[in-house]
Structure formats: structure tokens, C-alpha cells
Design a protein around this motif. Sequence first.
Motif, PDB file in Angstrom:
ATOM      1  N   THR A  16    -103.458 -10.532 -57.077  1.00  0.00           N
ATOM      2  CA  THR A  16    -103.196  -9.310 -56.632  1.00  0.00           C
ATOM      3  C   THR A  16    -101.702  -9.100 -56.677  1.00  0.00           C
ATOM      4  O   THR A  16    -101.434  -7.892 -57.185  1.00  0.00           O
ATOM      5  CB  THR A  16    -103.873  -9.077 -55.253  1.00  0.00           C
ATOM      6  N   LEU A  17    -100.867  -9.736 -56.095  1.00  0.00           N
ATOM      7  CA  LEU A  17     -99.409  -9.480 -56.039  1.00  0.00           C
ATOM      8  C   LEU A  17     -99.108  -9.546 -57.525  1.00  0.00           C
ATOM      9  O   LEU A  17     -98.091  -8.661 -57.799  1.00  0.00           O
ATOM     10  CB  LEU A  17     -98.901 -10.905 -55.339  1.00  0.00           C
ATOM     11  N   ARG A  18     -99.580 -10.377 -58.508  1.00  0.00           N
ATOM     12  CA  ARG A  18     -98.860 -10.319 -59.922  1.00  0.00           C
ATOM     13  C   ARG A  18     -99.458  -9.269 -60.635  1.00  0.00           C
ATOM     14  O   ARG A  18     -98.787  -8.558 -61.412  1.00  0.00           O
ATOM     15  CB  ARG A  18     -99.263 -11.605 -60.534  1.00  0.00           C
ATOM     16  N   GLU A  19    -100.658  -8.534 -60.256  1.00  0.00           N
ATOM     17  CA  GLU A  19    -100.903  -7.334 -60.883  1.00  0.00           C
ATOM     18  C   GLU A  19    -100.394  -6.128 -60.693  1.00  0.00           C
ATOM     19  O   GLU A  19    -100.152  -5.126 -61.451  1.00  0.00           O
ATOM     20  CB  GLU A  19    -102.622  -7.097 -60.585  1.00  0.00           C
ATOM     21  N   LEU A  20     -99.347  -6.295 -59.624  1.00  0.00           N
ATOM     22  CA  LEU A  20     -98.590  -5.112 -59.214  1.00  0.00           C
ATOM     23  C   LEU A  20     -97.218  -4.951 -60.025  1.00  0.00           C
ATOM     24  O   LEU A  20     -96.472  -4.151 -60.201  1.00  0.00           O
ATOM     25  CB  LEU A  20     -98.038  -5.274 -57.832  1.00  0.00           C
ATOM     26  N   LEU A  21     -97.096  -6.183 -60.720  1.00  0.00           N
ATOM     27  CA  LEU A  21     -95.854  -6.052 -61.845  1.00  0.00           C
ATOM     28  C   LEU A  21     -94.538  -5.715 -61.268  1.00  0.00           C
ATOM     29  O   LEU A  21     -93.831  -5.110 -61.663  1.00  0.00           O
ATOM     30  CB  LEU A  21     -96.008  -5.274 -62.904  1.00  0.00           C
ATOM     31  N   ILE A  22     -94.344  -6.235 -59.842  1.00  0.00           N
ATOM     32  CA  ILE A  22     -93.302  -5.865 -58.936  1.00  0.00           C
ATOM     33  C   ILE A  22     -92.402  -6.925 -58.704  1.00  0.00           C
ATOM     34  O   ILE A  22     -91.076  -6.894 -58.553  1.00  0.00           O
ATOM     35  CB  ILE A  22     -93.764  -5.379 -57.761  1.00  0.00           C
ATOM     36  N   LEU A  23     -92.755  -8.321 -59.284  1.00  0.00           N
ATOM     37  CA  LEU A  23     -91.914  -9.461 -58.768  1.00  0.00           C
ATOM     38  C   LEU A  23     -90.678  -9.311 -59.792  1.00  0.00           C
ATOM     39  O   LEU A  23     -90.953  -8.968 -60.930  1.00  0.00           O
ATOM     40  CB  LEU A  23     -92.779 -10.629 -58.883  1.00  0.00           C
ATOM     41  N   ASP A  24     -89.481  -9.669 -59.263  1.00  0.00           N
ATOM     42  CA  ASP A  24     -88.471  -9.880 -60.015  1.00  0.00           C
ATOM     43  C   ASP A  24     -88.086  -8.463 -60.836  1.00  0.00           C
ATOM     44  O   ASP A  24     -87.110  -8.527 -61.730  1.00  0.00           O
ATOM     45  CB  ASP A  24     -88.414 -10.928 -61.381  1.00  0.00           C
ATOM     46  N   THR A  25     -88.306  -7.503 -60.065  1.00  0.00           N
ATOM     47  CA  THR A  25     -87.841  -6.131 -60.625  1.00  0.00           C
ATOM     48  C   THR A  25     -86.539  -5.643 -59.948  1.00  0.00           C
ATOM     49  O   THR A  25     -86.259  -6.127 -58.794  1.00  0.00           O
ATOM     50  CB  THR A  25     -89.039  -4.944 -60.602  1.00  0.00           C
ATOM     51  N   PRO A  26     -85.756  -4.775 -60.607  1.00  0.00           N
ATOM     52  CA  PRO A  26     -84.533  -4.440 -59.735  1.00  0.00           C
ATOM     53  C   PRO A  26     -84.799  -3.776 -58.386  1.00  0.00           C
ATOM     54  O   PRO A  26     -85.897  -3.293 -58.101  1.00  0.00           O
ATOM     55  CB  PRO A  26     -83.789  -3.377 -60.842  1.00  0.00           C
ATOM     56  N   PRO A  27     -83.608  -3.520 -57.646  1.00  0.00           N
ATOM     57  CA  PRO A  27     -83.847  -2.850 -56.353  1.00  0.00           C
ATOM     58  C   PRO A  27     -84.193  -1.382 -56.698  1.00  0.00           C
ATOM     59  O   PRO A  27     -84.030  -0.546 -57.878  1.00  0.00           O
ATOM     60  CB  PRO A  27     -82.343  -2.885 -55.949  1.00  0.00           C
ATOM     61  N   GLU A  28     -84.938  -0.775 -55.727  1.00  0.00           N
ATOM     62  CA  GLU A  28     -85.566   0.604 -55.871  1.00  0.00           C
ATOM     63  C   GLU A  28     -85.209   1.470 -54.538  1.00  0.00           C
ATOM     64  O   GLU A  28     -85.592   0.901 -53.454  1.00  0.00           O
ATOM     65  CB  GLU A  28     -86.941   0.649 -56.195  1.00  0.00           C
ATOM     66  N   ALA A  67     -79.562 -12.646 -49.808  1.00  0.00           N
ATOM     67  CA  ALA A  67     -80.248 -13.592 -50.599  1.00  0.00           C
ATOM     68  C   ALA A  67     -81.360 -12.595 -51.322  1.00  0.00           C
ATOM     69  O   ALA A  67     -81.814 -11.714 -50.853  1.00  0.00           O
ATOM     70  CB  ALA A  67     -80.889 -14.543 -49.829  1.00  0.00           C
ATOM     71  N   LYS A  68     -81.664 -13.030 -52.693  1.00  0.00           N
ATOM     72  CA  LYS A  68     -82.782 -12.541 -53.077  1.00  0.00           C
ATOM     73  C   LYS A  68     -84.266 -13.374 -52.890  1.00  0.00           C
ATOM     74  O   LYS A  68     -85.208 -12.511 -53.249  1.00  0.00           O
ATOM     75  CB  LYS A  68     -82.506 -12.635 -54.580  1.00  0.00           C
ATOM     76  N   GLU A  69     -84.097 -14.306 -52.424  1.00  0.00           N
ATOM     77  CA  GLU A  69     -85.567 -15.227 -52.260  1.00  0.00           C
ATOM     78  C   GLU A  69     -85.102 -16.530 -51.426  1.00  0.00           C
ATOM     79  O   GLU A  69     -83.905 -16.829 -51.459  1.00  0.00           O
ATOM     80  CB  GLU A  69     -86.141 -15.313 -53.610  1.00  0.00           C
ATOM     81  N   THR A  70     -86.111 -17.134 -51.033  1.00  0.00           N
ATOM     82  CA  THR A  70     -85.869 -18.370 -50.370  1.00  0.00           C
ATOM     83  C   THR A  70     -87.413 -19.071 -50.420  1.00  0.00           C
ATOM     84  O   THR A  70     -88.435 -18.673 -50.883  1.00  0.00           O
ATOM     85  CB  THR A  70     -85.862 -18.237 -48.648  1.00  0.00           C
ATOM     86  N   PRO A  71     -87.384 -20.496 -50.446  1.00  0.00           N
ATOM     87  CA  PRO A  71     -88.500 -21.341 -50.669  1.00  0.00           C
ATOM     88  C   PRO A  71     -89.625 -20.902 -49.580  1.00  0.00           C
ATOM     89  O   PRO A  71     -89.243 -20.552 -48.557  1.00  0.00           O
ATOM     90  CB  PRO A  71     -88.050 -22.662 -50.517  1.00  0.00           C
ATOM     91  N   ARG A  72     -90.561 -20.669 -50.081  1.00  0.00           N
ATOM     92  CA  ARG A  72     -91.841 -20.471 -49.225  1.00  0.00           C
ATOM     93  C   ARG A  72     -92.155 -21.223 -48.182  1.00  0.00           C
ATOM     94  O   ARG A  72     -92.300 -20.860 -46.918  1.00  0.00           O
ATOM     95  CB  ARG A  72     -93.121 -20.288 -49.967  1.00  0.00           C
ATOM     96  N   ASP A  73     -92.031 -22.594 -48.305  1.00  0.00           N
ATOM     97  CA  ASP A  73     -92.204 -23.843 -47.433  1.00  0.00           C
ATOM     98  C   ASP A  73     -91.296 -23.546 -45.913  1.00  0.00           C
ATOM     99  O   ASP A  73     -91.526 -24.117 -45.216  1.00  0.00           O
ATOM    100  CB  ASP A  73     -92.018 -25.137 -47.856  1.00  0.00           C
ATOM    101  N   ILE A  74     -90.090 -22.595 -46.075  1.00  0.00           N
ATOM    102  CA  ILE A  74     -89.438 -22.608 -44.978  1.00  0.00           C
ATOM    103  C   ILE A  74     -89.424 -21.317 -44.510  1.00  0.00           C
ATOM    104  O   ILE A  74     -88.623 -20.839 -43.628  1.00  0.00           O
ATOM    105  CB  ILE A  74     -87.877 -22.858 -45.000  1.00  0.00           C
ATOM    106  N   SER A  75     -90.474 -20.298 -45.019  1.00  0.00           N
ATOM    107  CA  SER A  75     -90.227 -19.101 -44.817  1.00  0.00           C
ATOM    108  C   SER A  75     -91.064 -18.572 -43.337  1.00  0.00           C
ATOM    109  O   SER A  75     -92.001 -19.274 -43.231  1.00  0.00           O
ATOM    110  CB  SER A  75     -90.981 -18.186 -46.062  1.00  0.00           C
ATOM    111  N   PHE A  76     -90.726 -17.669 -42.624  1.00  0.00           N
ATOM    112  CA  PHE A  76     -91.206 -17.019 -41.454  1.00  0.00           C
ATOM    113  C   PHE A  76     -92.337 -16.319 -42.004  1.00  0.00           C
ATOM    114  O   PHE A  76     -93.557 -16.286 -41.512  1.00  0.00           O
ATOM    115  CB  PHE A  76     -90.268 -16.327 -40.666  1.00  0.00           C
ATOM    116  N   CYS A  77     -92.357 -15.587 -43.199  1.00  0.00           N
ATOM    117  CA  CYS A  77     -93.094 -14.719 -43.440  1.00  0.00           C
ATOM    118  C   CYS A  77     -94.568 -15.550 -44.234  1.00  0.00           C
ATOM    119  O   CYS A  77     -95.704 -14.997 -44.269  1.00  0.00           O
ATOM    120  CB  CYS A  77     -92.598 -13.883 -44.559  1.00  0.00           C
ATOM    121  N   GLY A  78     -94.355 -16.661 -44.678  1.00  0.00           N
ATOM    122  CA  GLY A  78     -95.651 -17.383 -45.176  1.00  0.00           C
ATOM    123  C   GLY A  78     -96.422 -17.618 -44.027  1.00  0.00           C
ATOM    124  O   GLY A  78     -97.736 -17.754 -44.049  1.00  0.00           O
TER     125      GLY A  78
END
Length: 170
Positions: A16-28, A67-78
Motif C-alpha cells: 500500500t505504501l509503495r503504491e502511493l509512489l511517495i517514497l524518496d520524493t522531494p519535499p512538498e 535527517a531524511k530517514e533512520t533505521p526502522r529498528d530504532i524508530s519510535f514510529c515502528g
Amino acid sequence: MQVPAFPPDEALRVQTLRELLILDTPPEARFDNLTRAAAAFFRVQIAVVSLIDVNRQWFKSACGLDAKETPRDISFCGHTILQDDVFVIEDALLDERFFDNPLVIGEPQIRFYAGAPLKASNGMNLGTLCLIDKNPRALLDFEIEMLSDMAKLVVLELERPMARPEAVVS
């Protein structure tokens, strides 16, 4: 440090996330406006639209964080995407899941975290609208409700069809 589990529907969630085609897109501006509003309304140092990919959390918009990203395994959002309610950590140093997390003991020195899941129309939690501060704090009930409402606005933007150029008629 406790690593978050994966949702039972992880494959569909990532699809579902990938179908949005939003990952790695510029700021909006449509996302940056929401994170700036969240940081100001909640009086926190950092507000982020975070999307949880397979091995990373990627930031579509971050107010107060370079930062633009962090590893998932240390994320609070995970942890946040495993539930449907706003996830609040009032003081990460006092929480057994996070006290030794690199994002707590190092930069950005997270003490307070609150994340609202970004629930897609098919029910998948794709990421979060999250608030971060270097000082411990709590949220009032109306603030939790407001964070949840703001996350719904982020989802509307995520799922909004992109404008397509008009067909040229000759």
C-alpha cells in the motif's frame, strides 16, 4: 533497546505504501505546512511525517530535524504503526523500550514522543505524524485528539490523486 514487531499484514502494508509512489520524493509544501503547524500548535522542537518502509523510516516532511530517514529498528514510529491510537512516550529515558535507544542517548535526544498512525483508506498504518521534544512532557486529551485529526489530514494528502496534465487538443 526493544525492536518493534511487524504488523501481521506487513506485506499488504508495504505494498500500500509503495503504491502511493511517495517514497524518496522531494519535499512538498502540502506536507511541510502540516509539520510546521503541528510543531507550532504543540510547541515541540520537531514534527515529522514519517513513512515506515521495510528497513527504514523515511521522512516525507520534517520540521526541526535535518535527517531524511533512520533505521526502522530504532524508530519510535515502528511501534506506533502496531496500533490505531496515538502512541505517547512522556519520558523516553524512563521507558524500558527506549531508554538505551540511539535516538534517545544521542541526537536528537528524544525525551518526549507522540505519534499518530497514518491509516490508509484500506486500514493499513503506513507511518505517523509524530511530535518529538528534548524535554519530557504529557499531552492533554484534546491534544491527543488534535494530533489524530492532523494525521487524518496527512493521509488525505498522501492519498490525493496527483494533478495530471491536461490532454493537448489540436
